[in-house]
Design an enzyme around this catalytic site. Structure first.
Site, PDB file in Angstrom:
ATOM      1  N   GLY A 120      -4.327  10.200  -5.098  1.00  0.00           N
ATOM      2  CA  GLY A 120      -3.778   9.061  -4.373  1.00  0.00           C
ATOM      3  C   GLY A 120      -4.748   7.944  -4.055  1.00  0.00           C
ATOM      4  N   ASP A 129      -1.903  11.450   7.304  1.00  0.00           N
ATOM      5  CA  ASP A 129      -0.555  11.722   7.810  1.00  0.00           C
ATOM      6  C   ASP A 129      -0.667  12.748   8.939  1.00  0.00           C
ATOM      7  OD1 ASP A 129       2.190  12.289   8.040  1.00  0.00           O
ATOM      8  OD2 ASP A 129       2.528  12.343   5.904  1.00  0.00           O
ATOM      9  N   LYS A 185      -1.248   6.969   9.463  1.00  0.00           N
ATOM     10  CA  LYS A 185       0.102   7.165   9.985  1.00  0.00           C
ATOM     11  C   LYS A 185       0.020   8.052  11.232  1.00  0.00           C
ATOM     12  CE  LYS A 185       3.494   7.598   6.825  1.00  0.00           C
ATOM     13  NZ  LYS A 185       4.533   8.213   5.968  1.00  0.00           N
TER      14      LYS A 185
END
Length: 187
Positions: free
Chosen positions: A47, A106, A134
């Site tokens: 990613g 996350d 996040k």
């Protein structure tokens, strides 16, 4: 059908991303300018590959770069909470500063696992540079090591996002922006 038609809304454009990555690189250059040896930069594959490439090209220090791979999403939209290290860094990090480059933080589980791995290899400090943060989904508070710093590109609202290296089932990584994937594309 165009990939763009799968996007509900764009959160960050290519220009916004470019400006923010340049700012992060300048901050890292400033913070580590007098550190010897220079930090080791470790990108979390897959990613972070676009973010890592853009970031390191703008860091004006002689830095070694490597990858590590941890998987926690599979082909779903939620982290499993149990990351698996499937590729380890080949660089020696003992007694060195490490900057771990992530696409998105996350729950914090993957990041915490990767930091623990680097500590077990003797890293003297671990900083984190994440493209997206996040915090609304955080389950594990990330503990930096030594003189580690936390660099954040953007705070991400609680949406499932793709683009700029981030994917759903290995798709959409090649979008030049970050957008919210329409639910019908992943349900």
């Amino acid at each position: 059908m165009s990939m763009d038609s799968h996007i509900e809304k764009v959160l960050w454009t290519q220009d916004q991303i470019s400006r923010r990555v340049t700012e992060l690189a300048a901050q890292i250059t400033h913070d580590f300018n007098s550190v010897s040896p220079p930090p080791v930069v470790v990108g979390v594959a897959t990613g972070a590959f676009l973010f890592l490439a853009d970031l390191v090209r703008n860091i004006h220090l002689p830095i070694p770069v490597d990858f590590i791979r941890a998987e926690s999403y599979g082909s779903g939209t939620l982290s499993s909470g149990a990351p698996v290290l499937s590729l380890d860094s080949k660089l020696d990090v003992k007694d060195k500063h490490v900057i771990l480059v992530e696409d998105i933080v996350d729950t914090g589980a993957t990041l915490s696992s990767l930091i623990a791995n680097l500590v077990s290899k003797g890293a003297s400090s671990v900083s984190v540079c994440t493209f997206l943060d996040k915090p609304a989904r955080r389950k594990i508070q990330v503990e930096l090591v030594g003189e580690g710093k936390f660099y954040r590109g953007f705070e991400c609202p609680d949406y499932f996002v793709v683009g700029y290296g981030m994917d759903f089932a290995e798709l959409y990584r090649n979008l030049s922006y970050v957008g919210v994937l329409k639910p019908e594309c992943y349900k």
